[in-house]
Design a protein around this motif. Sequence first.
Motif, PDB file in Angstrom:
ATOM      1  N   ARG A 157     -20.996   8.972 -19.273  1.00  0.00           N
ATOM      2  CA  ARG A 157     -21.889   8.841 -20.310  1.00  0.00           C
ATOM      3  C   ARG A 157     -23.001   9.603 -19.489  1.00  0.00           C
ATOM      4  N   VAL A 158     -23.654  10.631 -20.171  1.00  0.00           N
ATOM      5  CA  VAL A 158     -24.770  11.274 -19.780  1.00  0.00           C
ATOM      6  C   VAL A 158     -26.088  10.842 -20.161  1.00  0.00           C
ATOM      7  N   LEU A 159     -26.716  10.213 -19.560  1.00  0.00           N
ATOM      8  CA  LEU A 159     -28.274   9.613 -19.700  1.00  0.00           C
ATOM      9  C   LEU A 159     -29.242  10.914 -19.817  1.00  0.00           C
ATOM     10  N   LEU A 160     -29.925  10.985 -20.731  1.00  0.00           N
ATOM     11  CA  LEU A 160     -30.604  12.462 -21.085  1.00  0.00           C
ATOM     12  C   LEU A 160     -32.114  11.918 -21.102  1.00  0.00           C
TER      13      LEU A 160
ATOM     14  N   SER B 121     -28.499   9.854 -25.171  1.00  0.00           N
ATOM     15  CA  SER B 121     -27.112   9.828 -24.060  1.00  0.00           C
ATOM     16  C   SER B 121     -26.078  10.582 -24.936  1.00  0.00           C
ATOM     17  N   GLU B 122     -25.264  11.246 -24.257  1.00  0.00           N
ATOM     18  CA  GLU B 122     -23.907  11.747 -24.701  1.00  0.00           C
ATOM     19  C   GLU B 122     -22.796  11.157 -23.848  1.00  0.00           C
TER      20      GLU B 122
ATOM     21  N   VAL C  94     -31.038  15.843 -17.340  1.00  0.00           N
ATOM     22  CA  VAL C  94     -30.106  14.805 -17.202  1.00  0.00           C
ATOM     23  C   VAL C  94     -31.073  13.650 -16.054  1.00  0.00           C
TER      24      VAL C  94
ATOM     25  N   GLY D  37     -36.786   9.172 -21.814  1.00  0.00           N
ATOM     26  CA  GLY D  37     -35.781   8.647 -20.679  1.00  0.00           C
ATOM     27  C   GLY D  37     -36.580   8.701 -19.223  1.00  0.00           C
TER      28      GLY D  37
END
Length: 358
Positions: A21-24, A29-30, A58, A226
């Motif tokens: 998971r990529v926290l933006l 998130s992606e 990110v 974020g």
Amino acid sequence: MAPLLLPALFLALPAALPQDRVLLADGGSEAGRVSSATLDEITLEDDGEARSIPAAEVVDLRFGALPASLTRAEEMVRALDYANAVNLLDAATAEPDPTGAIAGLRKAEALLAWSAVDPSQAGEAVAAFQGWLAEHADHFFVPRARIGLARAMARSGQVDQAAQELEQVASLAFEKSLPKTVEYRARLARCRVYLEGGQAGIAVSRLQDLVPRIQGDRSSSDLPTGVRRALGPLLTEGRILLGDAIEADQGISAAESYWQGLLRSADLDGDVRAAATLGLAKAARAGGQLRRAQLLAARVVATMPAGREVSARALYLLGELTAELGDDIAASRPYFRRVADLYPETVWAVRAREQAGE
């Protein structure tokens, strides 16, 4: 309550594989599989399609599809079984990336944690971080590794070199346009290095400038959601660290004034409120008001939600106060044992074992 019975159809379906998971920075998130992660961009694959996300957007990466050996190593670290954790992580560095890269970084971080118990491991941690950085010079986690390296250097007695390393991390964050959280983590770590290295006055001076900056950015609409969300824990860390630095530099009375002023703030989270209450307990203890100090520490333990570090600190202080108030030192041992059992990864657990005679 009766257990929930799932239809046979759902029981027959295979469990979904955990995703990275990529926290933006924008608060979203992606999910997918991170195939590469550099200081410039993250490449995320999902259903055979790859997309790139600029690293400047990110806040953090969470790897979900890592092997069981790494999970086991994390359990060993939490149980203070550092030697076996390091061996397991060292073996996992031979795996292809991202597993190998994560294992190498966690090995260095495990050695750093070990050095809090056994100072001789600090040099091993320095070497491990340096080796990882040489092999992964452009990895997204380079700032994290360099912050770890600096902390290990400080524990090896290289305080000034550690401070320089952290200043370079803050500069790197600016050059790469990384989220403000990276710069602030480095600057907070620099203050901690000064405090732990016996230069509390420098730590106080820098924190008195840094904490208001973090607080201002956390409430600023100019920063993405974020990033502001991620600044919350950093503000907490900074506020508590400043109180500790004031006590080390100017004494408990000055720290008491700081904590009292902080408790009048409207935006305190549980950790800071608990730490401030413990600061007042320490001041009461220094003034000979042992019963008041005991009641304040007990209030933190019984009624205040706090993180592991502050909770361990509260229990440890309560154990000390119980010993001072009673004729039988054995009355304090249950508190020290609770610290050691519930919060084994903290420095307070190390001290508690000594107090409990273990």
